[in-house]
Structures are given as C-alpha cells and as structure tokens.
Write a protein that holds these residues in place. Structure first.
Motif, PDB file in Angstrom:
ATOM      1  N   GLU A  11       0.944  -1.178  -0.029  1.00 17.40           N
ATOM      2  CA  GLU A  11      -0.030   0.011   0.043  1.00 17.40           C
ATOM      3  C   GLU A  11       0.896   1.081   0.056  1.00 17.40           C
ATOM      4  O   GLU A  11       2.014   1.229   0.494  1.00 17.40           O
ATOM      5  CB  GLU A  11      -1.071   0.081   1.117  1.00 17.40           C
ATOM      6  CG  GLU A  11      -2.032  -0.828   1.173  1.00 17.40           C
ATOM      7  CD  GLU A  11      -1.798  -2.351   1.189  1.00 17.40           C
ATOM      8  OE1 GLU A  11      -2.758  -3.248   0.994  1.00 17.40           O
ATOM      9  OE2 GLU A  11      -0.700  -2.815   1.692  1.00 17.40           O
ATOM     10  N   VAL A  27       1.945   4.061   1.845  1.00 16.06           N
ATOM     11  CA  VAL A  27       2.082   4.363   3.412  1.00 16.06           C
ATOM     12  C   VAL A  27       3.350   5.069   3.390  1.00 16.06           C
ATOM     13  O   VAL A  27       4.318   4.993   2.426  1.00 16.06           O
ATOM     14  CB  VAL A  27       1.932   3.004   4.081  1.00 16.06           C
ATOM     15  CG1 VAL A  27       0.743   2.389   4.182  1.00 16.06           C
ATOM     16  CG2 VAL A  27       3.334   2.110   3.803  1.00 16.06           C
ATOM     17  N   LEU A  31       0.631   2.353  12.141  1.00 17.93           N
ATOM     18  CA  LEU A  31      -0.559   2.616  11.557  1.00 17.93           C
ATOM     19  C   LEU A  31      -1.665   2.306  12.581  1.00 17.93           C
ATOM     20  O   LEU A  31      -1.369   1.652  13.651  1.00 17.93           O
ATOM     21  CB  LEU A  31      -0.920   1.831  10.122  1.00 17.93           C
ATOM     22  CG  LEU A  31       0.451   2.159   9.312  1.00 17.93           C
ATOM     23  CD1 LEU A  31       0.090   1.345   8.046  1.00 17.93           C
ATOM     24  CD2 LEU A  31       0.353   3.481   8.813  1.00 17.93           C
ATOM     25  N   SER A  32      -2.926   3.052  12.390  1.00 20.67           N
ATOM     26  CA  SER A  32      -3.732   2.573  13.394  1.00 20.67           C
ATOM     27  C   SER A  32      -4.349   1.259  13.399  1.00 20.67           C
ATOM     28  O   SER A  32      -4.196   0.393  12.203  1.00 20.67           O
ATOM     29  CB  SER A  32      -4.981   3.460  12.921  1.00 20.67           C
ATOM     30  OG  SER A  32      -5.607   3.140  11.535  1.00 20.67           O
ATOM     31  N   GLU A  33      -4.898   0.569  14.423  1.00 17.17           N
ATOM     32  CA  GLU A  33      -5.510  -0.673  14.573  1.00 17.17           C
ATOM     33  C   GLU A  33      -6.668  -0.817  13.318  1.00 17.17           C
ATOM     34  O   GLU A  33      -7.211   0.171  13.010  1.00 17.17           O
ATOM     35  CB  GLU A  33      -5.841  -1.138  15.843  1.00 17.17           C
ATOM     36  CG  GLU A  33      -4.823  -1.130  16.943  1.00 17.17           C
ATOM     37  CD  GLU A  33      -5.430  -1.431  18.244  1.00 17.17           C
ATOM     38  OE1 GLU A  33      -6.646  -1.838  18.202  1.00 17.17           O
ATOM     39  OE2 GLU A  33      -4.594  -1.365  19.127  1.00 17.17           O
ATOM     40  N   ASN A  34      -6.700  -2.219  13.019  1.00 15.87           N
ATOM     41  CA  ASN A  34      -7.494  -2.537  11.887  1.00 15.87           C
ATOM     42  C   ASN A  34      -7.337  -2.186  10.329  1.00 15.87           C
ATOM     43  O   ASN A  34      -7.793  -2.356   9.535  1.00 15.87           O
ATOM     44  CB  ASN A  34      -9.129  -2.089  12.330  1.00 15.87           C
ATOM     45  CG  ASN A  34      -9.592  -2.580  13.368  1.00 15.87           C
ATOM     46  OD1 ASN A  34      -9.400  -3.896  13.912  1.00 15.87           O
ATOM     47  ND2 ASN A  34     -10.059  -1.642  14.374  1.00 15.87           N
ATOM     48  N   THR A  35      -6.110  -1.635  10.342  1.00 23.92           N
ATOM     49  CA  THR A  35      -5.568  -1.069   8.958  1.00 23.92           C
ATOM     50  C   THR A  35      -4.961  -2.349   8.466  1.00 23.92           C
ATOM     51  O   THR A  35      -4.291  -3.279   9.079  1.00 23.92           O
ATOM     52  CB  THR A  35      -4.126  -0.185   9.027  1.00 23.92           C
ATOM     53  OG1 THR A  35      -4.861   0.922   9.515  1.00 23.92           O
ATOM     54  CG2 THR A  35      -3.834   0.110   7.635  1.00 23.92           C
ATOM     55  N   LEU A  80      -2.792  -4.417   5.525  1.00 25.98           N
ATOM     56  CA  LEU A  80      -1.599  -4.429   4.686  1.00 25.98           C
ATOM     57  C   LEU A  80      -1.499  -5.512   4.008  1.00 25.98           C
ATOM     58  O   LEU A  80      -1.771  -6.445   4.554  1.00 25.98           O
ATOM     59  CB  LEU A  80      -0.574  -4.038   5.517  1.00 25.98           C
ATOM     60  CG  LEU A  80      -0.605  -2.589   6.467  1.00 25.98           C
ATOM     61  CD1 LEU A  80       0.501  -2.420   7.367  1.00 25.98           C
ATOM     62  CD2 LEU A  80      -0.832  -1.405   5.460  1.00 25.98           C
ATOM     63  N   THR A 132      -3.719  -7.538   9.263  1.00 31.12           N
ATOM     64  CA  THR A 132      -4.318  -6.531   9.998  1.00 31.12           C
ATOM     65  C   THR A 132      -3.628  -6.017  10.927  1.00 31.12           C
ATOM     66  O   THR A 132      -3.119  -6.979  11.823  1.00 31.12           O
ATOM     67  CB  THR A 132      -5.657  -7.059  10.434  1.00 31.12           C
ATOM     68  OG1 THR A 132      -6.250  -7.603   9.114  1.00 31.12           O
ATOM     69  CG2 THR A 132      -6.552  -5.778  10.994  1.00 31.12           C
TER      70      THR A 132
END
Length: 244
Positions: free
Chosen positions: A142, A144, A167-171, A173, A191
């Motif tokens: 991605e 990023v 990165l934020s949780e639930n992202t 990749l 995730t």
C-alpha cells in the motif's frame, strides 16, 4: 511484554530436564525443574505454577503412584497435569483418564506448535501460536509513509514490524517478504492489531503487530516449519543417554 508463566517440570533425567528447560524458555514459559514428585511438591508449596509437565515414561505402577501423589497434594491437585510420553499422537489414551492427566505430549517433541497449543490452552495463554525473533525486510504494497519495514518476530499467525510511526489498528496491509534460508517470496495480508509508539509502553519496541488474514495453507506451513526449525532445530533429546 507479559511475564512468563511458570511450569513445574518433573523429569528424572538431567538430559530431559535440560531439553525441556530450553524448549519451554524459547516458547515463553518459565520452567522450574524437579526430579521427583516429592521435589515438585516442595517447590509447589513455595511457588505458584500454571501447570505441571511430567515425564511419564515409567512402568505403569510408578506412573500411577506419581499421579496419585500429585492428586493428593493440595499444592498440585488443582493444576492441569500433562503427561510427557513416547507416543505418535497427542490424544490422551482412555486408560490414562482415571489418573487425572489433562493431556499427553509426544516425546521426543516433534511438533513445537502442537506442544505450544496444549500448554497455552491449559495455562490460558492468549497468544495462539509460538513466535521467533527475526531480522528481515518486509515490503508493504500500500501507499504508506514507510514502504519497507523490519520484522522483529514472526509466527504462523502474524508478525511484529518495527516503526516509530505505527498505523492505526484494523488497517489492512499486503506484505511481501522472504524467510531466512527460503528464497521464495511470500505474499500475505495482515491486519494491524496492536500499535506501540516510542515510550508509550515500557520495554516495548515501537512498532505494530499484524495478524495474518486469509493466509494460504502452504504459506502457513512454510512459516510454521521456519518457526519449528528456529525453536528446536538445534536440539535433540538423546533417548539412549536419557535412559541411563
């Protein structure tokens, strides 16, 4: 990092004690060693354990006597007790059920993931699969801020990537990497399930933990074999010496 859960290991041979001590330490348990049930009882009266791992390769009468002694002592009676035996599977024989064993583990240990699964269920360990430290580059597909990150540990269930900008949780990749000594590229999605910024948690390396999602079975097996080799590839329980 969570404190290691203590396991009382009762094994009459020094070779077996050394082998089990190394294995348990590597899968993040703290072994406390005893050669006899009597020694184990004395230790259990002073320390708290999550479970007992007992080398049960004994004549039936000796094994039954040991099981009876553990069931009778208040310090061990309520602990899950695992029998370590020379066997080809992890199914607890019906003949052993009256002795009060919670599970049986194959000896010598040939599948570290199965051993870990038995221990983690009995000790209520939340981490589902064993992990090993690594140092390898991971490419994130991605767009990023950081396209390449270093993985510092891996299991068949996921990996931890070092970064000061998690990165934020639930992202979700998509990752590309190769395992040490394995030239074939692995492609897998993960995730973000945990993000740790620098200084937020004492003694935690800044980065993010990823859980693999929809991982193909052959890819999972490749990672599992790498973890197995990393954990016990250099160990061998010499049964000839053990019997002396």
């Amino acid at each position: 990092m969570n404190e290691k859960k203590k396991v009382l290991v009762i094994c009459r041979s020094s070779v077996g004690q050394m082998y089990l001590g190394v294995v348990l330490n590597r899968i993040w348990y703290a072994p406390v060693l005893a050669k006899t049930v009597g020694e184990g009882i004395l230790l259990a009266q002073k320390e708290e354990f999550s479970l007992v791992l007992f080398d049960a390769d004994l004549p039936d009468d000796e094994r039954i006597a040991a099981a009876t002694a553990m069931r009778a002592d208040p310090s061990l009676a309520e602990l899950p007790r695992v029998a370590l035996m020379t066997t080809n599977n992890y199914t607890l024989p019906e003949s052993l059920l009256p002795e009060g064993w919670a599970a049986v583990v194959s000896k010598p240990i040939v599948d570290i993931a199965q051993l870990y699964d038995v221990l983690r269920q009995l000790s209520e360990e939340p981490r589902k699969t064993p992990r090993v430290p690594v140092r390898m580059r991971v490419e994130i597909q991605e767009r990023v801020p950081q396209q390449y990150l270093s993985a510092v540990n891996i299991s068949e269930g996921g990996m931890y990537l070092r970064t000061h900008e998690p990165l934020s949780e639930n992202t979700v990749l998509h990752l590309l990497f190769t395992l040490p000594l394995d030239p074939d590229i692995i492609q897998v999605a993960g995730t973000v399930v945990r993000a740790a910024r620098l200084g937020a948690i004492l003694e935690t390396e800044p980065g993010m933990g990823l859980r693999f999602v929809d991982i193909p079975e052959d890819t999972k097996n490749r990672i599992r074999n790498f973890v197995q080799w990393s954990l016990i590839g250099d160990l061998e329980w010499d049964t000839a010496v053990d019997a002396m």
